[in-house]
Enzyme design. Structure first.
Site, PDB file in Angstrom:
ATOM      1  N   CYS A 122      14.501  11.051  -9.086  1.00  0.00           N
ATOM      2  CA  CYS A 122      13.083  11.594  -8.510  1.00  0.00           C
ATOM      3  C   CYS A 122      12.277  12.577  -9.493  1.00  0.00           C
ATOM      4  O   CYS A 122      11.224  12.273  -9.285  1.00  0.00           O
ATOM      5  CB  CYS A 122      13.615  12.234  -6.935  1.00  0.00           C
ATOM      6  N   LYS A 196      25.031  14.590   1.568  1.00  0.00           N
ATOM      7  CA  LYS A 196      23.636  15.275   1.308  1.00  0.00           C
ATOM      8  C   LYS A 196      22.921  14.887   2.695  1.00  0.00           C
ATOM      9  O   LYS A 196      22.519  13.620   2.737  1.00  0.00           O
ATOM     10  CB  LYS A 196      23.184  14.862   0.112  1.00  0.00           C
ATOM     11  N   ARG A 206      11.050  20.993  -3.685  1.00  0.00           N
ATOM     12  CA  ARG A 206      10.409  20.078  -4.333  1.00  0.00           C
ATOM     13  C   ARG A 206       9.184  20.480  -4.961  1.00  0.00           C
ATOM     14  O   ARG A 206       8.420  20.054  -5.801  1.00  0.00           O
ATOM     15  CB  ARG A 206       9.850  19.047  -3.035  1.00  0.00           C
ATOM     16  N   GLU A 234      31.632   9.416   4.014  1.00  0.00           N
ATOM     17  CA  GLU A 234      30.839   9.594   2.663  1.00  0.00           C
ATOM     18  C   GLU A 234      31.802  10.235   1.665  1.00  0.00           C
ATOM     19  O   GLU A 234      32.044   9.901   0.506  1.00  0.00           O
ATOM     20  CB  GLU A 234      29.495  10.423   2.928  1.00  0.00           C
ATOM     21  N   LYS A 249      25.570  19.496   1.600  1.00  0.00           N
ATOM     22  CA  LYS A 249      24.245  20.093   1.245  1.00  0.00           C
ATOM     23  C   LYS A 249      23.330  19.739   2.366  1.00  0.00           C
ATOM     24  O   LYS A 249      23.367  18.541   2.868  1.00  0.00           O
ATOM     25  CB  LYS A 249      23.757  19.519  -0.120  1.00  0.00           C
ATOM     26  N   TYR A 314      20.666  30.151  -5.497  1.00  0.00           N
ATOM     27  CA  TYR A 314      19.556  30.854  -6.375  1.00  0.00           C
ATOM     28  C   TYR A 314      19.792  32.192  -6.306  1.00  0.00           C
ATOM     29  O   TYR A 314      19.252  32.914  -6.982  1.00  0.00           O
ATOM     30  CB  TYR A 314      18.257  30.505  -5.639  1.00  0.00           C
TER      31      TYR A 314
HETATM   32  C1  PBG Z   1      17.045  15.914  -5.612  1.00  0.00           C
HETATM   33  C2  PBG Z   1      17.661  16.925  -5.296  1.00  0.00           C
HETATM   34  C3  PBG Z   1      17.176  17.833  -4.143  1.00  0.00           C
HETATM   35  C4  PBG Z   1      17.733  18.886  -4.146  1.00  0.00           C
HETATM   36  C5  PBG Z   1      18.724  18.578  -5.123  1.00  0.00           C
HETATM   37  N1  PBG Z   1      18.625  17.615  -5.667  1.00  0.00           N
HETATM   38  C6  PBG Z   1      15.564  17.556  -3.343  1.00  0.00           C
HETATM   39  C7  PBG Z   1      15.638  16.337  -2.497  1.00  0.00           C
HETATM   40  O1  PBG Z   1      16.680  15.391  -2.179  1.00  0.00           O
HETATM   41  O2  PBG Z   1      14.595  15.966  -2.054  1.00  0.00           O
HETATM   42  C8  PBG Z   1      17.426  19.945  -3.238  1.00  0.00           C
HETATM   43  C9  PBG Z   1      17.804  21.382  -3.752  1.00  0.00           C
HETATM   44  C10 PBG Z   1      17.302  22.524  -2.916  1.00  0.00           C
HETATM   45  O3  PBG Z   1      16.357  22.471  -1.957  1.00  0.00           O
HETATM   46  O4  PBG Z   1      17.416  23.637  -3.323  1.00  0.00           O
HETATM   47  N2  PBG Z   1      17.806  14.530  -5.393  1.00  0.00           N
END
Ligand code: PBG
Length: 325
Positions: A122, A196, A206, A234, A249, A314
């Site tokens: 991405c 996820k 993002r 999963e 996540k 974070y």
């Molecule tokens: C991308 C990815 C994302 C996050 C980690 N890897 C965003 C998404 O899937 O849109 C989110 C991490 C966060 O919000 O701190 N594949």
């Protein structure tokens, strides 16, 4: 026996008692700190929606990694937002690309710090989806996992201590394992973003990773927030495919999933306290509506209590500092 002989308050009478009977411990050695890398030099570009977090050029990312290590954090997770974005995710496949350069520079400066590399398409694609887009606009699975395996190999070659696929394509853990093993990287672990969810809590990320999808959303590959059994499916599939660690996540809204996963597998369970969870606390603390330190420690303790062995957050360096004082 019951009250008045039984009094549960007895072992809560002092901090020494409370510490003695504490069931869950939060320690810096279980924390991983995400870093957002951008092109350029001497650049720290604040992420508006994540107070205290910045997009960093590689040289600044090295400084941030050093500081995190000094605070007691054992590892960082690298996300790159390269300038070059195309359909193939060329920058993520390039040994001189942004992510590979950041991994190599941080390993060079901090050999003992664990450098995990987020593996996804991405951040490096012009459409911002986590896999390849077909003519009809669907996200292709089987071609994507080949590219993801190439990206993982590129990061392993750059020196990553682990590769962490976050794309949610089917079969990508096995594809990555096969590619790494056949190219001399049999010892690189895979941290799978196994459960996820398609979450609203990724919004601030993002902005930081410049990875908002140009059309549609991620619900055809990320999980439906309503599903728990599917998360176990999963996770078990990823362990079967060779995942060395599995992740849930986001973390806070999915504590039940963390617990069920912890009880179902024998690999370490990682929970990711994502950007939105971070920003909620920051925003309330800025307004004086919540005590930041207490709230952060409580959320992380809750995530550990639910069963997470490790937490990506974070807040990691800040927490490591708090825990030492
Ligand atoms: C991308 C990815 C994302 C996050 C980690 N890897 C965003 C998404 O899937 O849109 C989110 C991490 C966060 O919000 O701190 N594949």
């Amino acid at each position: 026996m019951g009250f008045p002989q039984v009094r549960t308050r007895r072992t809560r009478a002092s901090e020494t008692w409370r510490r003695l009977v504490r069931e869950t411990r939060l320690t810096p050695e279980g924390l991983i700190y995400p870093l957002f890398v951008v092109p350029g030099r001497a650049l720290r570009h604040p992420v508006t929606s994540m107070p205290g977090i910045a997009q960093l050029s590689v040289d600044e990312a090295v400084k941030e990694a050093r500081a995190a290590q000094a605070s007691g954090v054992p590892g960082v997770l690298i996300f790159a937002a390269p300038e070059r974005k195309d359909a193939r995710a060329s920058d993520a496949l390039d040994a001189q690309g942004l992510a590979a350069s950041a991994i190599a520079a941080i390993k060079d400066a901090c050999p003992k710090l664990l450098v995990w590399a987020d593996v996804c398409l991405c951040g490096a694609t012009d459409h911002g989806h986590c896999g390849h887009v077909s003519q009809s606009g669907t996200i292709e699975n089987d071609s994507s996992i080949e590219t993801l395996a190439d990206v993982a190999l590129n990061y392993a070659r750059a020196g990553a201590d682990a590769v962490a696929p976050s794309d949610m394509m089917d079969g990508r853990v096995a594809a990555i394992r096969t590619r790494l093993d056949s190219h001399g990287h049999a010892h690189t672990p895979i941290v799978s973003y196994a459960a996820k969810y398609a979450s609203s809590f990724y919004g601030p990320f993002r902005e930081a990773a410049e990875s908002t999808p140009a059309f549609g959303d991620r619900r055809s590959y990320q999980m439906d927030p309503a599903n728990a059994r599917e998360a176990l499916r999963e996770v078990l599939l990823d362990v079967e495919e060779g995942a060395d660690l599995v992740m849930v996540k986001p973390a806070g809204p999915y504590l039940d999933i963390i617990r069920q996963v912890r009880d179902a597998v024998h690999v370490p369970v990682v929970a990711y306290q994502v950007s939105g969870e971070f920003s909620l606390i920051k925003a309330a603390a800025e307004r004086g509506w919540i005590d930041e330190r207490a709230a952060v420690l409580e959320t992380l303790t809750g995530i550990r209590r639910a069963g997470a062995d490790l937490i990506i957050s974070y807040f990691a360096p800040q927490v490591a500092q708090w825990l030492r004082t």
